[in-house]
Design an enzyme around this catalytic site. Structure first.
Site, PDB file in Angstrom:
ATOM      1  N   ASN A   1      31.301  41.841  41.375  1.00  0.00           N
ATOM      2  CA  ASN A   1      32.463  41.300  42.073  1.00  0.00           C
ATOM      3  C   ASN A   1      32.865  39.990  41.415  1.00  0.00           C
ATOM      4  O   ASN A   1      32.064  39.046  41.354  1.00  0.00           O
ATOM      5  CB  ASN A   1      32.137  41.031  43.548  1.00  0.00           C
ATOM      6  CG  ASN A   1      33.319  40.393  44.264  1.00  0.00           C
ATOM      7  OD1 ASN A   1      34.306  41.062  44.520  1.00  0.00           O
ATOM      8  ND2 ASN A   1      33.227  39.107  44.570  1.00  0.00           N
TER       9      ASN A   1
ATOM     10  N   TRP B   1      40.752  42.408  52.807  1.00  0.00           N
ATOM     11  CA  TRP B   1      39.683  41.419  52.967  1.00  0.00           C
ATOM     12  C   TRP B   1      39.952  40.663  54.252  1.00  0.00           C
ATOM     13  O   TRP B   1      40.966  40.030  54.367  1.00  0.00           O
ATOM     14  CB  TRP B   1      39.639  40.464  51.772  1.00  0.00           C
ATOM     15  CG  TRP B   1      38.386  39.631  51.780  1.00  0.00           C
ATOM     16  CD1 TRP B   1      38.274  38.311  52.087  1.00  0.00           C
ATOM     17  CD2 TRP B   1      37.059  40.079  51.463  1.00  0.00           C
ATOM     18  NE1 TRP B   1      36.961  37.915  51.987  1.00  0.00           N
ATOM     19  CE2 TRP B   1      36.202  38.975  51.607  1.00  0.00           C
ATOM     20  CE3 TRP B   1      36.520  41.327  51.087  1.00  0.00           C
ATOM     21  CZ2 TRP B   1      34.823  39.060  51.373  1.00  0.00           C
ATOM     22  CZ3 TRP B   1      35.159  41.405  50.860  1.00  0.00           C
ATOM     23  CH2 TRP B   1      34.328  40.283  50.999  1.00  0.00           C
TER      24      TRP B   1
ATOM     25  N   LYS C   1      39.300  35.689  57.331  1.00  0.00           N
ATOM     26  CA  LYS C   1      40.254  36.684  56.838  1.00  0.00           C
ATOM     27  C   LYS C   1      40.087  38.043  57.513  1.00  0.00           C
ATOM     28  O   LYS C   1      40.709  39.031  57.103  1.00  0.00           O
ATOM     29  CB  LYS C   1      40.138  36.827  55.316  1.00  0.00           C
ATOM     30  CG  LYS C   1      40.565  35.557  54.584  1.00  0.00           C
ATOM     31  CD  LYS C   1      40.821  35.777  53.120  1.00  0.00           C
ATOM     32  CE  LYS C   1      41.127  34.465  52.419  1.00  0.00           C
ATOM     33  NZ  LYS C   1      39.953  33.571  52.331  1.00  0.00           N
TER      34      LYS C   1
ATOM     35  N   TYR D   1      45.210  37.409  45.768  1.00  0.00           N
ATOM     36  CA  TYR D   1      45.578  36.587  46.929  1.00  0.00           C
ATOM     37  C   TYR D   1      46.919  35.890  46.717  1.00  0.00           C
ATOM     38  O   TYR D   1      47.047  34.707  46.996  1.00  0.00           O
ATOM     39  CB  TYR D   1      44.455  35.581  47.195  1.00  0.00           C
ATOM     40  CG  TYR D   1      43.198  36.234  47.747  1.00  0.00           C
ATOM     41  CD1 TYR D   1      43.071  36.462  49.114  1.00  0.00           C
ATOM     42  CD2 TYR D   1      42.167  36.638  46.911  1.00  0.00           C
ATOM     43  CE1 TYR D   1      41.933  37.064  49.638  1.00  0.00           C
ATOM     44  CE2 TYR D   1      41.020  37.245  47.425  1.00  0.00           C
ATOM     45  CZ  TYR D   1      40.916  37.458  48.780  1.00  0.00           C
ATOM     46  OH  TYR D   1      39.795  38.050  49.295  1.00  0.00           O
TER      47      TYR D   1
ATOM     48  N   TYR E   1      45.856  31.953  48.071  1.00  0.00           N
ATOM     49  CA  TYR E   1      45.414  30.948  47.094  1.00  0.00           C
ATOM     50  C   TYR E   1      46.524  30.625  46.097  1.00  0.00           C
ATOM     51  O   TYR E   1      46.540  29.558  45.501  1.00  0.00           O
ATOM     52  CB  TYR E   1      44.166  31.430  46.342  1.00  0.00           C
ATOM     53  CG  TYR E   1      42.956  31.591  47.239  1.00  0.00           C
ATOM     54  CD1 TYR E   1      42.430  30.490  47.907  1.00  0.00           C
ATOM     55  CD2 TYR E   1      42.355  32.820  47.419  1.00  0.00           C
ATOM     56  CE1 TYR E   1      41.326  30.621  48.733  1.00  0.00           C
ATOM     57  CE2 TYR E   1      41.249  32.955  48.243  1.00  0.00           C
ATOM     58  CZ  TYR E   1      40.743  31.860  48.899  1.00  0.00           C
ATOM     59  OH  TYR E   1      39.660  31.998  49.712  1.00  0.00           O
TER      60      TYR E   1
ATOM     61  N   ASP F   1      30.985  33.303  48.553  1.00  0.00           N
ATOM     62  CA  ASP F   1      31.603  32.891  49.808  1.00  0.00           C
ATOM     63  C   ASP F   1      30.990  33.616  51.013  1.00  0.00           C
ATOM     64  O   ASP F   1      31.706  34.211  51.797  1.00  0.00           O
ATOM     65  CB  ASP F   1      33.108  33.208  49.700  1.00  0.00           C
ATOM     66  CG  ASP F   1      33.898  32.730  50.899  1.00  0.00           C
ATOM     67  OD1 ASP F   1      33.548  31.693  51.482  1.00  0.00           O
ATOM     68  OD2 ASP F   1      34.886  33.403  51.250  1.00  0.00           O
TER      69      ASP F   1
ATOM     70  N   GLU G   1      40.511  43.507  47.539  1.00  0.00           N
ATOM     71  CA  GLU G   1      40.638  42.331  48.410  1.00  0.00           C
ATOM     72  C   GLU G   1      42.076  41.855  48.404  1.00  0.00           C
ATOM     73  O   GLU G   1      42.710  41.788  47.337  1.00  0.00           O
ATOM     74  CB  GLU G   1      39.740  41.168  47.951  1.00  0.00           C
ATOM     75  CG  GLU G   1      38.267  41.386  48.181  1.00  0.00           C
ATOM     76  CD  GLU G   1      37.418  40.163  47.835  1.00  0.00           C
ATOM     77  OE1 GLU G   1      37.931  39.035  47.877  1.00  0.00           O
ATOM     78  OE2 GLU G   1      36.232  40.373  47.514  1.00  0.00           O
TER      79      GLU G   1
ATOM     80  N   ASN H   1      41.072  42.063  43.147  1.00  0.00           N
ATOM     81  CA  ASN H   1      41.141  41.154  44.299  1.00  0.00           C
ATOM     82  C   ASN H   1      42.307  40.208  44.035  1.00  0.00           C
ATOM     83  O   ASN H   1      42.270  39.469  43.043  1.00  0.00           O
ATOM     84  CB  ASN H   1      39.863  40.325  44.421  1.00  0.00           C
ATOM     85  CG  ASN H   1      38.646  41.166  44.775  1.00  0.00           C
ATOM     86  OD1 ASN H   1      38.766  42.343  45.067  1.00  0.00           O
ATOM     87  ND2 ASN H   1      37.471  40.548  44.748  1.00  0.00           N
TER      88      ASN H   1
HETATM   89  C1  GCB Z   1      37.059  36.520  46.900  1.00  0.00           C
HETATM   90  C2  GCB Z   1      35.632  36.914  47.008  1.00  0.00           C
HETATM   91  C3  GCB Z   1      35.168  36.982  48.442  1.00  0.00           C
HETATM   92  C4  GCB Z   1      35.742  35.827  49.236  1.00  0.00           C
HETATM   93  C5  GCB Z   1      37.258  35.923  49.217  1.00  0.00           C
HETATM   94  C6  GCB Z   1      37.930  34.782  49.966  1.00  0.00           C
HETATM   95  O1  GCB Z   1      37.716  36.680  45.922  1.00  0.00           O
HETATM   96  O2  GCB Z   1      35.341  38.102  46.343  1.00  0.00           O
HETATM   97  O3  GCB Z   1      33.767  36.964  48.464  1.00  0.00           O
HETATM   98  O4  GCB Z   1      35.279  35.797  50.549  1.00  0.00           O
HETATM   99  O5  GCB Z   1      37.700  35.895  47.902  1.00  0.00           O
HETATM  100  O6  GCB Z   1      38.192  34.916  51.135  1.00  0.00           O
HETATM  101  O7  GCB Z   1      38.201  33.766  49.340  1.00  0.00           O
END
Ligand code: GCB
Length: 599
Positions: A418, A557, A576, A475, A479, A165, A512, A473
């Site tokens: 990662n 992040w 983000k 979210y 997500y 990304d 993240e 990481n």
């Molecule tokens: C992740 C990745 C990162 C992305 C981020 C996102 O898990 O490691 O590279 O930019 O999510 O914002 O989706």
């Protein structure tokens, strides 16, 4: 392998920066080698600034999205060429691979776009004007890192598809130097530390090149230039009584002067900053100088307007000032090793760095980051076209990164990947030797880690036992259960309860967590993408982190908004950031500033 010493000038050595306006040419049909552009000079070149990515300098999409071979060329003027000295050209990086020519002759080549490339040009360099040519290529594949693919369109042009990304920026991103060293020279050095009652013991090792039997001596001086310790020989220990330790956000740097002499004559000299500090994981804590430290900060990118991924001191300075303002003490070099100047500045500012190789995209899917965030992994190592070649390239990046960065006090850990696929036996077999290599290569034996996405769950992940501390990481609230922070919190805590059972006494760091947030959007009650939502999401995350004492760090992040490829998930890039792309704070930045002042 060539020395990774950062170039310096002194009474013996010459380091001449070659940055500036170079000549440039795209080579979409790959003709340049057959037509000997290196020997004959680039036909009809355009101008191109170095260092910078080429992508954002143009007004046309064809140049921005260019994928394939491209050439750089410049003149290097050597006032004299001394017969008994070595010459090399050193690039901080060329993305993603390159061949270097001097006066038409191939001098070196390199795979991997984020670590230095040194090509020896002794014998090729002439007094007066020399032509330095670089053939670079920014294609992505599944045997090198970062991973991705190339799609050839009906008109024959290529498009890079990163399994990651961030925009596939390419070019000469860091400074270029002409380096002159003596025939018998200091090639490299390493230091490591032990703290004893009232003293520090500095173990060192100096390597030389060019044969000869010159003598090595070392002098350590404090900030006032007073002698702190001295030693002789290529390997040994120095005792520093009442040492001034390098502390988190309170740096102290000694200067280590290494001299190579023969019969009283100075053959070579290298001065390096040295921060005396230890790093260890003990009792479930990350410790610097024995004291537990809670990591506060960001995953970053090397990314800014116009420059793309090109290093710029002013941008880096602004980033450090923003990080100080918000109360950070750490960042991860997501998702690749950064320019060396970042680490030098961190050494001076007392920042901690988790140093990451470009081991990203190692999970095949249409948009890896999105699939990963939602827990949909599609495997990788079991069906990668040549997993051995990938492993060799990955190992080379680990080795080159550790060799380059091992002496920085700011570097406290190595990150091997990662969000890779980690749930199959093939993934474990792939990563185990890379972790072992990192441990063996680092004289300071820093912790080694990797960064896990959602499918690397407590029940499924096979790779977390390789790690000294576990990076997650997550979210939840973006997500997963986006827009419903209560449900997100419940799911998040469910996972954390499982980790608590699975890996007791292992420190966890969130590497993240975040929400895309437009700096122009406000809404009450909050909605996803609004400033208010980012703040509420962060506060929910803080509550979860604070419930679990094994959480030893939070790296949000991202530090700033950054450029990505285009797609329905991204509004001119990833938003983000806690700071906008031009480094102004979003609302949630104040919540971090308040929290981190207390943490
Ligand atoms: C992740 C990745 C990162 C992305 C981020 C996102 O898990 O490691 O590279 O930019 O999510 O914002 O989706």
């Amino acid at each position: 392998m060539m020395s990774e010493l950062y170039p310096v000038s002194n009474e013996i050595r010459l380091a001449q920066r070659l940055d500036g306006l170079w000549r440039f040419r795209f080579d979409p049909r790959g003709e340049g080698m057959a037509e000997d552009w290196a020997g004959r000079g680039l036909p009809d070149p355009i101008s191109m600034p170095v260092p910078a990515s080429f992508a954002d300098l143009f007004t046309g999409a064809a140049q921005r999205d260019y994928c394939g071979d491209f050439w750089y060329e410049t003149d290097v003027f050597a006032q004299e060429v001394r017969p008994d000295e070595r010459y090399s050209v050193r690039f901080g990086s060329v993305t993603h691979r390159c061949r270097i020519f001097l006066n038409g002759e191939l001098a070196g080549e390199h795979e991997g776009g984020f670590l230095p490339v040194t090509a020896e040009v002794t014998g090729l360099i002439r007094p007066g004007r020399n032509r330095l040519t670089v053939l670079a290529n920014n294609e992505l594949n599944e045997t090198s890192i970062p991973a991705g693919a190339v799609r050839t369109k009906p008109d024959g042009t290529k498009a890079a598809q990163g399994y990651f990304d961030f925009f596939n920026y390419a070019g000469i991103h860091r400074s270029v130097w002409l380096v002159r060293t003596p025939a018998e020279a200091i090639a490299d050095y390493s230091v490591s530390f032990r703290l004893e009652e009232g003293a520090a013991v500095v173990s060192y090792c100096v390597e030389t090149e060019g044969g000869g039997d010159g003598q090595i001596s070392l002098l350590l001086t404090d900030r006032e230039g007073r002698e702190a310790a001295r030693a002789g020989g290529r390997q040994g220990e120095m005792r520093v009584p009442h040492p001034h330790l390098w502390q988190v956000r309170n740096a102290y740097l000694y200067t280590l002067t290494i001299r190579l002499t023969k019969d009283g004559k100075l053959l070579d000299r290298y001065d390096a900053p040295v921060g005396i500090r230890t790093v260890a994981i003990e009792d479930g804590r990350i410790r610097v100088n024995g004291q537990p430290v809670y990591l506060k900060g960001f995953g970053k990118h090397e990314d800014s307007e116009i420059l793309g991924r090109g290093f710029n001191y002013a941008v880096a300075k602004r980033d450090y000032e923003c990080m100080k303002w918000i109360g950070a003490n750490c960042f991860r070099t997501s998702h690749y090793p950064y320019a060396e100047e970042w680490y030098q500045m961190a050494d001076q500012e007392g920042f901690l760095i988790i140093d990451e190789v470009p081991g990203v995209g190692l999970m095949r899917s249409f948009a890896n980051f999105a699939a990963a965030g939602a827990g949909k992994s599609n495997g990788f190592f079991g069906d990668c076209p040549d997993v051995e070649l990938l492993g060799r390239n990955h190992r080379a990046a680990v080795e080159e990164m550790i060799l380059r960065d091992r002496n920085h006090p700011s570097v406290i850990a190595w990150s091997i990947f990662n969000e890779a696929e980690t749930t199959t036996p093939a993934a474990h077999d792939y990563f185990a030797p890379l972790f072992a290599a990192a441990r063996q290569l680092d004289p300071q034996k820093r912790p080694v880690t990797g960064v896990l996405e959602k499918t690397s769950s407590p029940e499924k992940c096979r790779c977390w036992p390789l790690m000294d501390f576990i990076c997650l990481n997550r979210y939840y609230g973006w997500y997963i259960s986006g827009g419903d922070l209560e449900e997100a919190r419940r799911q998040f805590e469910e996972e954390m309860d499982q980790w608590a059972e699975k890996a007791p006494n292992v420190p966890f760091v969130f590497t993240e967590f975040g929400t895309d947030t437009l700096d122009s959007l406000h809404k009450l009650p909050s909605v996803m993408w609004s400033q208010e939502y980012q703040q509420e999401y962060m506060e929910m995350n803080f509550r979860v982190f604070d419930r679990y004492p094994f959480v030893q760090g939070e790296l949000a992040w991202n530090f700033a908004d950054f450029q990505t490829g285009q797609g329905i998930m991204r509004v001119n890039g990833n938003k983000k950031g806690l700071f906008s792309r031009n480094r102004q704070p979003k609302e949630a930045a104040w919540a971090f500033r308040r929290r981190w002042a207390q943490k």
